[in-house]
Every structure is written in C-alpha cells, then in structure tokens.
Design a protein around this motif. Structure first.
Motif, PDB file in Angstrom:
ATOM      1  N   GLU A   5       0.713  -1.210   0.061  1.00 35.45           N
ATOM      2  CA  GLU A   5       0.073   0.069  -0.023  1.00 35.45           C
ATOM      3  C   GLU A   5       1.001   1.161   0.123  1.00 35.45           C
ATOM      4  O   GLU A   5       1.841   1.250   0.916  1.00 35.45           O
ATOM      5  CB  GLU A   5      -1.010  -0.101   1.172  1.00 35.45           C
ATOM      6  N   GLU A   7       0.770   4.673   0.892  1.00 36.87           N
ATOM      7  CA  GLU A   7      -0.410   5.625   1.579  1.00 36.87           C
ATOM      8  C   GLU A   7      -0.191   7.159   1.037  1.00 36.87           C
ATOM      9  O   GLU A   7      -1.155   7.628   1.033  1.00 36.87           O
ATOM     10  CB  GLU A   7      -0.019   5.607   3.025  1.00 36.87           C
ATOM     11  N   GLY A  10      -2.427   7.010  -2.409  1.00 37.54           N
ATOM     12  CA  GLY A  10      -3.679   6.383  -2.025  1.00 37.54           C
ATOM     13  C   GLY A  10      -3.804   5.167  -3.044  1.00 37.54           C
ATOM     14  O   GLY A  10      -4.817   4.902  -3.346  1.00 37.54           O
ATOM     15  N   PHE A  22      -6.905   1.003  -0.846  1.00 39.12           N
ATOM     16  CA  PHE A  22      -6.190   0.559   0.090  1.00 39.12           C
ATOM     17  C   PHE A  22      -6.224  -0.828   0.571  1.00 39.12           C
ATOM     18  O   PHE A  22      -7.455  -1.663  -0.075  1.00 39.12           O
ATOM     19  CB  PHE A  22      -6.582   1.577   1.421  1.00 39.12           C
TER      20      PHE A  22
END
Length: 73
Positions: A5, A7, A10, A22
């Motif tokens: 993932e 972050e 996104g 996610f």
C-alpha cells in the motif's frame, strides 16, 4: 504475489499493477489474506483469489457497477 500500500499516493500496488484504493483490515474467507478496496469500482476484492467479495448492485445505471469487470485483476 507482492501487495503493498502506497499511502502517499492512495494506491495499492499488486505485482506492479497500481490501483486507487487501500488494503482493508478484513480477510478473505477463502484464503485468509487481506482484502483490497478498489476505489474505481467502490468494491472490495481478494487479490489472491482474484474475486470480488460483494455482488454488483441492482441499479443498472450505477456508475461503479455497470463498468466493473468480472475479475478485479
């Protein structure tokens, strides 16, 4: 299969395939790996099983479901 993932963007990266979404904290009932939320289709799927974990809605004009492919990847 490598799933990470990102972050900052996104996105979830699945074997070099980037999707907006996610990694969810719920696991697949079949293989016990974490589910992924695919923002484009507003749906959860298991990357390992390559299956959606929820059906399409009944609205034939739903912007998410009408273009959702049979398999997520």
């Amino acid at each position: 299969m490598k799933i990470i993932e990102d972050e900052n963007s996104g996105e979830v990266v699945i074997d070099n395939i980037r999707i907006e979404g996610f990694i969810y904290d719920e696991k697949c009932k079949k293989c016990n790996n974490f589910l992924v939320y695919y923002e484009k289709y507003d749906a959860f799927f298991c990357a390992y099983c390559n299956e959606w974990v929820e059906s399409k809605c009944r609205d034939k004009e739903c912007e998410f479901c009408k273009s959702r492919p049979e398999k997520p990847l």
